[in-house]
Design a protein around this motif. Sequence first.
Motif, short mmCIF file in Angstrom:
data_model
loop_
_atom_site.label_atom_id
_atom_site.label_comp_id
_atom_site.label_asym_id
_atom_site.label_seq_id
_atom_site.Cartn_x
_atom_site.Cartn_y
_atom_site.Cartn_z
N ILE A 162 0.86 -1.19 0.00
CA ILE A 162 0.00 0.00 0.00
C ILE A 162 0.89 1.24 0.00
N PRO A 163 0.99 1.92 -1.14
CA PRO A 163 1.83 3.12 -1.19
C PRO A 163 1.11 4.32 -0.58
N VAL A 164 1.82 5.40 -0.33
CA VAL A 164 1.19 6.59 0.23
C VAL A 164 0.24 7.23 -0.79
N THR A 165 0.62 7.11 -2.06
CA THR A 165 -0.27 7.63 -3.09
C THR A 165 -0.06 6.86 -4.38
N GLN A 166 -1.01 6.99 -5.27
CA GLN A 166 -0.94 6.33 -6.56
C GLN A 166 -1.68 7.24 -7.52
N PRO A 167 -1.06 7.60 -8.64
CA PRO A 167 -1.75 8.53 -9.55
C PRO A 167 -3.04 7.92 -10.09
N SER A 189 -0.29 22.98 -8.47
CA SER A 189 0.46 21.92 -9.14
C SER A 189 -0.49 20.85 -9.62
N PHE A 190 -0.22 20.34 -10.82
CA PHE A 190 -0.97 19.19 -11.33
C PHE A 190 -0.01 18.01 -11.50
N HIS A 191 0.91 17.88 -10.56
CA HIS A 191 1.85 16.75 -10.58
C HIS A 191 1.10 15.44 -10.35
N ALA A 192 1.67 14.35 -10.85
CA ALA A 192 1.02 13.03 -10.78
C ALA A 192 0.57 12.64 -9.38
N THR A 193 1.23 13.14 -8.34
CA THR A 193 0.87 12.75 -6.98
C THR A 193 -0.27 13.59 -6.40
N LYS A 194 -0.69 14.61 -7.13
CA LYS A 194 -1.74 15.48 -6.59
C LYS A 194 -3.13 14.92 -6.89
N LEU A 195 -4.10 15.47 -6.18
CA LEU A 195 -5.50 15.03 -6.30
C LEU A 195 -5.98 15.01 -7.76
N PHE A 242 -4.47 13.15 4.38
CA PHE A 242 -4.83 12.84 5.76
C PHE A 242 -3.58 12.70 6.62
N PRO A 243 -3.15 13.79 7.26
CA PRO A 243 -2.01 13.70 8.16
C PRO A 243 -2.47 13.28 9.56
N VAL A 244 -1.63 12.52 10.25
CA VAL A 244 -1.86 12.28 11.69
C VAL A 244 -0.63 12.78 12.44
N PHE A 245 -0.87 13.27 13.64
CA PHE A 245 0.21 13.84 14.45
C PHE A 245 0.39 12.99 15.70
N PHE A 246 1.60 12.45 15.86
CA PHE A 246 1.91 11.64 17.04
C PHE A 246 2.38 12.55 18.17
N LYS A 247 2.52 11.96 19.36
CA LYS A 247 2.98 12.78 20.50
C LYS A 247 4.47 13.03 20.41
N THR A 248 5.21 12.04 19.92
CA THR A 248 6.67 12.18 19.85
C THR A 248 7.17 11.61 18.52
N GLU A 249 8.39 12.00 18.16
CA GLU A 249 8.99 11.46 16.95
C GLU A 249 9.27 9.97 17.12
N LEU A 308 -1.09 9.62 5.67
CA LEU A 308 -1.51 8.24 5.43
C LEU A 308 -1.85 8.02 3.96
N PRO A 309 -1.79 6.76 3.53
CA PRO A 309 -2.15 6.45 2.14
C PRO A 309 -3.54 6.98 1.79
N LEU A 310 -3.63 7.62 0.65
CA LEU A 310 -4.90 8.17 0.19
C LEU A 310 -4.82 8.29 -1.33
N TYR A 311 -5.57 7.44 -2.00
CA TYR A 311 -5.62 7.49 -3.47
C TYR A 311 -6.87 6.76 -3.91
N ASP A 312 -7.25 7.02 -5.15
CA ASP A 312 -8.56 6.56 -5.61
C ASP A 312 -8.80 5.06 -5.42
N LYS A 313 -7.78 4.25 -5.68
CA LYS A 313 -8.00 2.80 -5.63
C LYS A 313 -7.79 2.18 -4.25
N LEU A 314 -7.48 3.01 -3.26
CA LEU A 314 -7.28 2.49 -1.90
C LEU A 314 -8.61 1.89 -1.42
N SER A 315 -8.56 0.62 -0.99
CA SER A 315 -9.82 -0.04 -0.61
C SER A 315 -10.18 0.24 0.85
#
Length: 356
Positions: free
Chosen positions: A2-7, A177-183, A279-286, A336-343
């Motif tokens: 599962i990649p972070v994004t997929q065009p 930007s209309f780069h491949a990784t964008k919405l 969709f970013p998530v923020f943890f308490k620590t690195e 987090l991963p977010l792309y059209d085909k993400l199930s």
Amino acid sequence: MIPVTQPFLPPKNELYALLDEVYDRNWLTNNGPLVNLLEAELPKYLNYKGHFSYVNNGTIALQIAIKALELTGEVITTPFSYVATTSSIVWEGCTPVFVDIDKASCNIDPKLIEAAISSKTSAILATHVYGNPCDVEAIDRIAKKHDLKVIYDAAHCFGTIYKGRSIFEYGDISTTSFHATKLFHTVEGGAIFTNNNELAHKISYMRNFGHNGQEAFWGVGINGKNSEFHAAMGIANLKHANKILEKRKEQWLRYRDGLSSRLTVLELIDEPGFNFAYFPVFFKTEAELLEKKRVLEANQIYCRRYFYPSLNTLNYTSQKESFEVSETSSKVVLTLPLYDKLSKEDQLLIIKILLK
Ligand SMILES: *Cc1c(COP(=O)(O)O)cnc(C)c1O
């Protein structure tokens, strides 16, 4: 995996029909018919009323914006963005002056801007981070008071509406930007938006080497043009833009429902107008982030530290002080991963791992 994004890719036959036209015409670039069609259709889709210039990427869009506004000296900007926001300022011979961000939105904190203004300041260049609008009213007030130009790096903002208007309406110039990784993408590509006629006129020359006809030149320019092949991808994708945005919203809300009780998630400025791009998530620590990232990767799930590092730590910027909120946020954020085909199943697995 599962990649972070997929065009997003449109159905082949829809793209190929447009490419057949390109082959028939044998007109590949230089303000061709598909570029013109995209320039007519995109602003309509976005409900954008001003001038729209399609260019070859979002970085050139920023650089042309800086040139067109004739910025000099210092440009106030955010340390929490993609590197192109800062590098474009430096590349155009200006000095970035960072101002820390607001913790909840990750956008530049307008309360800190005035203290950073000097006699050399010419502009504010702010990013609408993750597609969430900056405090455009406050920034506009400060800019007017100090006679500064405003550029918005709206690379994340395809489809974002703020108070009923396209987010691209704000600022002297907005870029995207209309780069491949964008919405929404055209493989590579970008755009410049302005409501100012004179600026739009200038940009039209600047984008094409300054050409005024074949043998005359209006002034200095660069090659900011984009091609018929890129425009074809854009036109094909535009037919699916509604579906892409709807799906993204559904996926984004699934993450929020699953995670917001345990993890810090993005606070939305204008939820009905949001494009749900990231969709970013923020943890308490690195340390906690690195541990979760390791576990996710052991499960073949690849997230991205976006944005990391904080841009004030680049070796070609000169401010020595630290920018506490930006530096901390960049160390604890994972998108987090977010792309059209993400199930749905994959999303539920990601949520389960994050909650464990
Ligand atoms: C993607 C991005 C850019 C650069 O756009 P390109 O089309 O890749 O040149 C600039 N700023 C931000 C915030 C981005 O996310």
